[in-house]
Design a protein around this motif. Structure first.
Motif, short mmCIF file in Angstrom:
data_model
loop_
_atom_site.label_atom_id
_atom_site.label_comp_id
_atom_site.label_asym_id
_atom_site.label_seq_id
_atom_site.Cartn_x
_atom_site.Cartn_y
_atom_site.Cartn_z
N GLU A 1 15.60 7.29 -14.82
CA GLU A 1 16.35 6.04 -14.63
C GLU A 1 15.90 5.30 -13.38
O GLU A 1 15.81 4.07 -13.38
CB GLU A 1 17.85 6.34 -14.57
CG GLU A 1 18.74 5.10 -14.65
CD GLU A 1 19.01 4.42 -13.31
OE1 GLU A 1 19.57 3.31 -13.31
OE2 GLU A 1 18.69 5.00 -12.25
N TRP B 1 17.76 6.07 -22.60
CA TRP B 1 18.64 5.73 -23.73
C TRP B 1 17.92 4.94 -24.81
O TRP B 1 18.32 4.99 -25.98
CB TRP B 1 19.88 4.99 -23.23
CG TRP B 1 20.97 5.97 -22.92
CD1 TRP B 1 21.23 6.57 -21.72
CD2 TRP B 1 21.92 6.50 -23.85
NE1 TRP B 1 22.29 7.44 -21.83
CE2 TRP B 1 22.74 7.41 -23.13
CE3 TRP B 1 22.18 6.30 -25.20
CZ2 TRP B 1 23.79 8.11 -23.73
CZ3 TRP B 1 23.22 6.99 -25.80
CH2 TRP B 1 24.01 7.89 -25.07
N ASN C 1 21.71 2.34 -16.75
CA ASN C 1 21.25 2.57 -18.12
C ASN C 1 21.93 1.67 -19.13
O ASN C 1 21.50 1.58 -20.29
CB ASN C 1 21.48 4.03 -18.51
CG ASN C 1 20.41 4.96 -17.96
OD1 ASN C 1 19.28 4.56 -17.71
ND2 ASN C 1 20.78 6.22 -17.75
N ASP D 1 15.09 2.09 -15.57
CA ASP D 1 16.46 2.25 -16.05
C ASP D 1 16.57 1.87 -17.52
O ASP D 1 16.05 0.86 -17.97
CB ASP D 1 17.45 1.45 -15.20
CG ASP D 1 16.90 0.15 -14.64
OD1 ASP D 1 15.75 0.15 -14.19
OD2 ASP D 1 17.62 -0.87 -14.63
N GLY D 2 17.27 2.74 -18.24
CA GLY D 2 17.50 2.53 -19.66
C GLY D 2 16.47 3.14 -20.58
O GLY D 2 16.73 3.29 -21.78
N HIS E 1 22.48 9.58 -14.98
CA HIS E 1 21.07 9.89 -14.75
C HIS E 1 21.01 10.93 -13.63
O HIS E 1 21.76 10.86 -12.66
CB HIS E 1 20.26 8.63 -14.42
CG HIS E 1 20.48 8.06 -13.06
ND1 HIS E 1 19.85 8.57 -11.92
CD2 HIS E 1 21.23 7.01 -12.63
CE1 HIS E 1 20.21 7.86 -10.87
NE2 HIS E 1 21.05 6.91 -11.26
#
Length: 403
Positions: free
Chosen positions: A148, A156, A350, A152-153, A81
């Motif tokens: 992120e 993705w 992530n 966070d994540g 990130h």
């Protein structure tokens, strides 16, 4: 039969590019890039990827930068990130967090460890792969992901769910002190709301003070924090009250609402449903008729795209004998002639989305140290950049050999 991994040449190349990685990292540090304001650093990364010879570089609708090396049928990814937190109280810094510092051993500045150092090493791992002609049997995707620090994540989630990209496994380059990390606890952002009735502060008995009603809830939450789940590898679940809010007509009135935010860390075996229910069943929560809910996130990315999600970030880990651990272990031994340390992160990455939500194995190896994250005087080490660049260049062939 797969290619023989030229470990010695990879290490030599990584050392050769130390100055280039240092320059590139300092360029990224100099560009303020807090969550949702990453545009300038994304384009700087794209420029560097193209300069060193990536086969394809694109920016997706969320604003993540995606660089590809190779054209083989099997896809693996490496992620950093590239957003940062703010600088906090500038008086706590011994140097300008964006101008940074450099010595013979280290590089300082916001994002040095968390997490732009990982991006510098990944880009130059791509250069090493191209220099040595190691890319024929696979495709390597290098991602510089956004938001992120905010959620966070989420980046993705978008890459997997909307772009349809699903690598066989992902290397997270979050700081690990050049150790192999194979999991971390999950987390949730929980809110508890209590309602009251305002009245004049001179006669509080006429109202219903929401702050007073919250007080026993806080006490019971502190007690609950001592009896949460535990896991031999990931450790215990935790909770802490991170924020408190209230409304009141004035300082001379009874508060008519009170709310708190809870940072809940979930260890293996704990669920988001269970974490909410254990709060809802507290006696003080029932007496106050408090509302317990999970936060959601819908802040636009720097491109303006909104991809809403609930603030639940699942726990994940991979087994000690998993092929990802074996892949990195073998690469490390081949490059450096010693056994690596295998451990876990304390914070979240992530991986909560990549493996926690979508079941794609994640393994961690990154420059910098976890305690540097979000701290004043953040720094990373030049030797870490070299070690990680070598690892990232060797991992794809080590993976094919392990598989």
């Amino acid at each position: 039969m797969g290619k023989v991994i030229p470990f010695k040449q990879i290490v030599e190349k990584a050392h050769h590019y130390e100055a280039d990685m240092t320059r590139f990292l300092r360029d990224m540090i100099a560009i303020p890039s807090e969550s949702c304001d990453e545009k300038r650093v994304v384009y700087r990364i794209k420029e560097e990827m193209e300069r060193v010879g990536f086969d394809k570089v694109e920016i997706d609708p969320m604003g993540n930068v995606l660089g590809y090396i190779g054209h083989g049928p099997r896809l693996l990814a490496m992620d950093a990130h590239i957003d940062t937190v703010g600088v906090g109280n500038i008086k706590n810094w011994g140097f300008d967090p964006y101008h940074g510092i450099e010595t013979d051993e280290l590089i300082g500045g916001r994002g040095a460890s968390d997490q732009e150092g990982g991006m510098a090493s990944m880009v130059y791992a791509g250069k090493i792969i191209k220099d040595l002609g190691l890319e024929d049997e696979y495709t390597l995707l290098v991602t510089g992901t956004v938001q992120e620090e905010d959620c966070d994540g989420l980046c993705w989630q978008y890459i997997i769910e909307q772009s349809g990209i699903r690598p066989e496994f992902v290397v997270s380059t979050e700081p690990t002190n050049c150790q192999i990390y194979r999991g971390h606890r999950g987390r949730m952002e929980i809110r508890v709301d209590v309602h009251g009735v305002s009245c004049h502060g001179s006669a509080p008995e006429r109202g219903d003070n929401a702050i007073f009603k919250m007080a026993p809830i806080l006490s019971e939450l502190e007690g609950l924090s001592q009896r949460l789940g535990n896991d031999d590898f990931l450790g215990k679940g935790t909770l802490t009250v991170s924020e408190i809010f209230f409304t009141s007509p004035s300082r001379c009135a009874v508060a008519d609402s009170c709310a708190i935010s809870i940072d809940r860390r979930l260890t293996w075996g704990e669920s988001w449903e269970g974490a909410l229910e254990e709060i809802r069943t507290l006696p003080a929560v029932k007496r106050a008729e408090a509302v317990v809910s999970m936060y959601s996130y819908d802040r636009p990315s720097w491109t303006g795209l909104i991809y809403p999600t609930e603030c639940y970030f699942p726990t994940w880990k991979v087994d000690e004998d998993h092929f990802t651990v074996r892949t990195l272990y073998n690469a490390y031994e081949g490059l450096f002639g010693s056994a690596p340390v295998v451990d876990k992160w304390t914070f979240s990455t992530n991986g909560v989305s990549i493996m926690g939500r979508h079941g794609i194995p994640v393994i961690g190896f990154g420059p910098g140290k976890e305690p540097e994250a979000h701290a004043p005087n953040e720094k990373t080490w030049k030797s870490h950049l070299v070690t990680c660049a070598a690892m990232y260049a060797a991992i794809p062939l080590s993976w094919l050999a392990s598989a």
